[in-house]
Enzyme design. Structure first.
Site, PDB file in Angstrom:
ATOM      1  CE  LYS A 134      -3.999   1.924   2.759  1.00 23.40           C
ATOM      2  NZ  LYS A 134      -4.796   1.650   4.064  1.00 23.40           N
TER       3      LYS A 134
ATOM      4  CB  SER B 270      -8.187   3.556   3.027  1.00 18.44           C
ATOM      5  OG  SER B 270      -7.128   2.814   3.968  1.00 18.44           O
TER       6      SER B 270
ATOM      7  CB  SER C 102      -8.482   0.419   5.963  1.00 16.17           C
ATOM      8  OG  SER C 102      -9.136   1.591   5.988  1.00 16.17           O
TER       9      SER C 102
END
Lengths: 478, 95, 490
Positions: free
Chosen positions: C79, C154, C178
């Protein structure tokens, strides 16, 4: 109406740890800009702080030396505000649970003794430095960001500039002794903020206060307090009210000006620092640090009086700073003549420090060298006056006193044979003096002694010379 | 409770953000709705409840006072939008 | 099955038997990226050339070596909120459009040490704030199960990369769901470990007391393998737990006989999509046949969790994101009149709407006069929620819940109403508030063929129990390494 000045102080002190409070960058002062930084103290994204164990130890030590309670449980908090010298836009500090609370420091001004209360001591990080050297902007040096600080907050117990100074000096003295900071004001290691208000003498109610920031020397502290108290009294006499505000002291101009009003005061949004865990200090830890505390100035002064039989005045002067006391003690350890050492340290050394623009911290002579010099004087190898000259030479060259005496031929003439010959000649050349002595005028001895000193360029040992003069004169009179 | 436009402006200044008139109105609405939702919290008596700052009881995590290598001046400034004479540069600061 | 479709442990078998090389594996996944990435937009930046180069280097080295570690030579994605030295780390924000960190996140160092091969940095909601990855300043990541739907967020890019077989595994971060929610939306396994288990050093902070890094994988066994590599004490993170090393594969296949699985009605309330409910009920039935006992448990204060979460996370975020000021790194506005204006212009132009909204909310919650009512209150509620979980785990070993009330929603469907978007996190946020671990695994498809996620929760440090519970279901149901209906060329 008689007014009373009410002062509380906040003292920021940089701790003398090797590394910063939350990262492993060195704290060294005076390095090239932005060479002592890392992602942590630059406040880069994703980095995390880890508390330096020495910071906790030093803060505990400082707290104990200033008679504080050490908190069993304390924690770090974030104080949020934007400023270019604060990379994270929050200062990691302590808010509601500081590491030390409730201390006391005794001061003495004009022979009056008084206790000053310490509200709290907390640990926090220093900010960076803004440099105003650019033609069209301000430059930021991050080296100082994260240097560990303690902030000492006092009760509003101080009543004059002199008391404020005495307190600040006392705190510096104690902290320098405990080794937690060098307290070098010229390097910003010790900085003062002053909260000051005026009230009618005898009143119990506190007046509206102003906070004065940026006081970086004792001189600035005294002048700022004098200026601000005068300003407030004038305002009050005019019937004006004092505005609660933060003021900035300008040491060059000798004036202060408003920085921001209470309304513009920061909303710091303190909250517990989630990236750091609580500090829990067990009694055993605190006891250990207490047991390791060095002898503090008060105790040392008393010991000098008791053990070395020094007058109170001498003991006070010699214990003003840890460096001076250490020098004295090192010298006494080599040569058990405390009063002689004290005299020289108090009378002869200070003017030479001034002349050479150095302090006791970086003095160019060692206790051993001083002792060597004092022994030369004590053993009559050189006179006291010569000793002073030798000391001066030692300061500028760093040479040993014995070598200086040898090189410059300053040794006293104690060789009786050589002296006898000189004196015999002087007495023979001055029959008038011998006559005067014979007539009972003892003063004539002084003249003869003077002649001997002149002839030997002051190197004659005065005591030996006098004995020989008397013997030779007696021979002539006989 | 709802958020006034003055509240929004005050908070925006604290956070060093600026918004257009329309944005201020929208934010007052949106944040007001979240705060209204959060009002459910006030129904809970927490007067005797300790706040949880850390979910785990970790304490006394310290680092030894030992120097490690720093970034070079070039590395420190590599990401800076503006620099001069080995320093980060900002508009002139008076204070 | 194509090479790129396989799990880590399947690839490990092939590599260990020398039937394929690391280069074969890497080339396969790079080809897959070339084929489908433009449709899914999972990555913000790619390192495919460097990855292939590293693969060749590793092959040369491995040819002379008998043993390799479990993640050695396995291509993965990170990420884009985990710092990578020399590789842009943007957090999907304009604010960090050019940020090149001079340091690595601890997890990246650990994976590099394991011989992992980084393929790229994955898309996300800006600064991890969001539930759909629509808040990225750069691109919209699409759900491979339906390109018109969000991947969740997210960590949407990380979930999609695994679901679309453009990485064998990825790391995400989970502040309020997330990892778990996008795993649920994309039909993959996603785990949020116990707070403090994985170092946060180098993870760009959103809410420090809630953030935790965890893996996205194609099945539960892979999850255990990745966990093995990233879990461990880090002296650079003061909140990192200092525990003995655990091998999470050891207990994986022990089964759930005698295990008490709790079901709480508070997680099956209003707004739950009927197919999600049905799917969960089927899962409960499977667990019964496997010998687990199902017990009813209940929460007193779960309703308060979402409010507390938004207060705590926004307050911490408002402080964590204050450092983006245009002075030391990142974006700086082009025009400004003075210092304060530089701050305001930079921050207003550099941050997206959702980030600004959270900063505003958090600043308000901490500001003078509101601290007690919002921030402190939320921290007290946190104590209560924690106590609720303690009481629930007094009566069961594992709690079974839906991961999200619904399956993936449409792109643009919830962007206009922040509160409605926040409500999608209702089942995941209590976990972060309590610091406990949670894993989401696929447990079925809805009527539109979208994946449904089941969330398994346990007390602090119950990762082994959670993984073994998850593995037992996966093994029994056959819902493993699901393939999105995404062609080989899109």
């Amino acid at each position: 109406m008689e007014y009373e000045i009410v002062i509380g102080m906040e003292i920021h002190i940089e701790l003398g740890t090797k590394t910063k409070i939350f990262c492993s960058c060195p704290t060294e002062f005076g390095q090239d800009e932005n060479t002592h930084t890392c992602p942590v103290c630059l406040g880069m994204p994703g980095v995390l702080p880890v508390l330096n164990e020495k910071v906790v130890e030093y803060a505990t030590r400082a707290g104990l030396a200033l008679n504080c309670e050490i908190a069993h449980f304390s924690k770090m908090d974030r104080k949020n505000y934007f400023y270019p010298d604060l990379p994270k836009a929050y200062q990691t500090s302590q808010f509601d649970l500081p590491i030390c609370t409730g201390g006391v420091v005794g001061i003495e001004v004009d022979g009056v003794k008084k206790d000053i209360g310490i509200t709290r001591i907390h640990i926090e990080e220093d900010a960076g430095k803004l440099l105003h050297e650019s033609a069209d902007g301000t430059l930021l040096d991050v080296n100082r960001c994260g240097v560990p600080l303690i902030e000492i907050v006092t009760e509003p117990d101080l009543r004059s500039a002199e008391e404020a100074r005495a307190f600040a000096e006392k705190v510096r003295n104690i902290l320098e002794y405990t080794g937690v900071s060098d307290c070098k004001m010229e390097q910003g290691s010790m900085r003062f903020d002053v909260n000051l208000s005026i009230r009618e003498k005898g009143s119990e109610v506190l007046g509206t206060r102003t906070e004065m920031k940026n006081l970086n020397s004792f001189r600035a502290l005294i002048r700022a307090v004098q200026y601000e108290s005068k300003r407030q009294i004038i305002e009050l006499k005019k019937g004006h009210t004092i505005i609660q505000e933060t003021r900035k002291w300008d040491d060059t101009k000798g004036t202060s000006s408003s920085l921001r009003s209470k309304e513009e005061a920061h909303d710091y949004r303190y909250f517990p620092e989630p990236d750091l865990v609580p500090i829990v200090l067990e009694p055993a830890y605190i006891e250990k640090i207490k047991s390791e505390l060095p002898e503090l100035p008060e105790a040392k002064k008393q010991r000098y009086i008791d053990e070395y039989k020094l007058p109170e005045y001498d003991a006070g002067v010699l214990t003003t700073t840890g460096v001076t006391a250490r020098f004295f003690e090192d010298a006494v350890a080599l040569y058990n003549e405390p009063k002689q050492i004290s005299n020289w340290m108090m009378v002869e050394i200070p003017p030479l420090l001034k002349e050479n623009e150095v302090s006791m911290e970086n003095i160019s002579i060692t206790p051993a060298q001083l002792v060597e010099l004092l022994k030369l004087v004590k053993n009559n190898e050189i006179s006291g006056n010569t000793g002073k000259e030798v000391l001066k030479e030692m300061f500028s060259t760093g040479k040993n006193p014995g070598d200086i005496v040898k090189e410059k031929g300053l040794a006293q003439m104690s060789d009786t044979g050589e002296l006898e010959a000189i004196i015999e000649k002087i007495v023979s050349d001055n029959p008038k003096s011998v006559e005067d002595i014979g007539a009972g005028n003892e003063k004539a001895y002084g003249f003869l002694t003077g002649q001997v000193m002149k002839a030997t360029k002051g190197k004659a040992n005065a005591q030996v010379a006098n004995e020989i003069i008397r013997a030779v004169v007696a021979k002539h009179l006989a | 409770m709802s958020l006034t436009r003055e509240d929004v402006t005050y908070v925006a200044n604290l956070a060093r953000l600026e918004f257009s008139e329309d944005e201020v109105i929208a934010l007052a609405d949106q944040l007001g709705a979240v705060l209204d939702y959060a009002e459910t919290l006030s129904g809970l008596d927490t007067s005797k409840i300790k706040a949880t700052e850390h979910v785990l009881a970790v304490q006394n995590v310290f680092r030894a006072d030992e120097i490690e290598s720093c970034l070079t001046n070039e590395e420190a400034l590599a990401n800076a939008p503006e620099s001069e004479a080995g320093c980060f540069k900002v508009p002139r600061v008076m204070e | 099955m194509e090479l790129y479709q396989k799990t880590i442990h399947e690839i490990n078998d092939l590599l260990d038997k020398k039937e394929v090389t690391v280069t074969d594996v890497t080339q396969a996944v790079v080809n897959r990226i070339n084929a489908v990435e433009k449709a899914t937009d999972a990555y913000l930046s790619l390192q495919t050339e460097a990855a292939l180069e590293a693969a060749q280097g590793l092959d040369a080295e491995l040819s002379g070596r008998a043993k390799r570690t479990s993640l050695e030579g396995i291509p993965y994605g990170l990420k884009d909120n985990m710092c990578t030295k020399g590789i842009l780390t943007t957090c999907a924000s304009k604010m960090l459009y050019n940020f090149n960190p001079p340091y690595n996140a601890e997890v990246y160092d650990r994976l590099s040490e394991e011989g992992g091969i980084l393929l790229g940095k994955t898309n996300m909601d800006e600064f991890a704030m969001g539930s759909s990855t629509e808040n990225s300043a750069y691109k919209k990541t699409r759900n491979p199960w339906d390109l018109n739907k969000v991947p969740g967020g997210s960590s949407g890019g990380s979930a999609v990369a695994v679901a679309a077989d453009t990485a064998f595994y990825t790391l995400g971060s989970d502040t309020g769901g997330s990892i778990r929610q996008p795993a649920s939306f994309c039909g993959v396994v996603g785990m949020k470990p116990t707070y403090g288990l994985v170092s946060r050093y180098g993870l760009v902070a959103f809410a420090s007391s809630l953030d935790q890094i965890g893996p996205f994988t194609k099945d539960v066994e892979d999850c255990a393998l990745v966990l093995n590599a990233i879990v461990g004490h880090d002296a650079k993170d003061s909140t990192s737990l200092n525990l003995e090393k655990t091998d999470y594969t050891q207990t994986l296949k022990q089964g759930v006989k005698g295990l008490k699985i709790g079901v709480a009605k508070e997680f099956f309330g209003e707004g739950l999509q009927p197919e999600v409910r049905k799917s969960l009920e089927d899962a409960i039935a499977i667990y019964k046949t496997l010998g687990a006992s199902i017990v009813d448990v209940s929460f007193q204060h779960l309703d308060y969790a979402l409010s507390a979460y938004y207060m705590i996370s926004s307050a911490e975020a408002s402080s964590n994101l204050a450092r983006y000021d245009g002075i030391r790194y990142g974006f700086r506005a082009e025009e400004y009149s003075d210092l304060v204006d530089l701050y305001k212009k930079t921050r207003s132009q550099g941050f997206g709407d959702e980030v600004k909204r959270r900063i505003m909310l958090g600043t308000y919650a901490l500001s003078s006069g509101y601290y007690d009512a919002y921030y402190k209150k939320a921290m007290q509620v946190r104590t209560i929620i924690k106590a609720d979980f303690d009481q629930v785990f007094g009566g069961c070993d594992v709690l079974l819940t839906p991961t999200a009330p619904t399956t993936a929603f449409g792109i643009g469907e919830k962007t206009s109403n922040p509160l409605e978007m926040y409500l999608t996190d209702i089942y995941t946020v209590p976990v972060n508030i309590a610091g406990i671990p949670g894993v989401s695994i696929p447990c079925g498809l809805d009527n539109n063929g979208m994946p449904i996620g089941m969330q398994l929760l346990g007390p602090i440090l119950s990762e082994e129990t959670l993984l073994k519970t998850a593995w037992a279901f996966e093994h029994e149901s056959g819902l493993t390494n699901l393939k999105a209906p995404l062609g080989t060329e899109v």
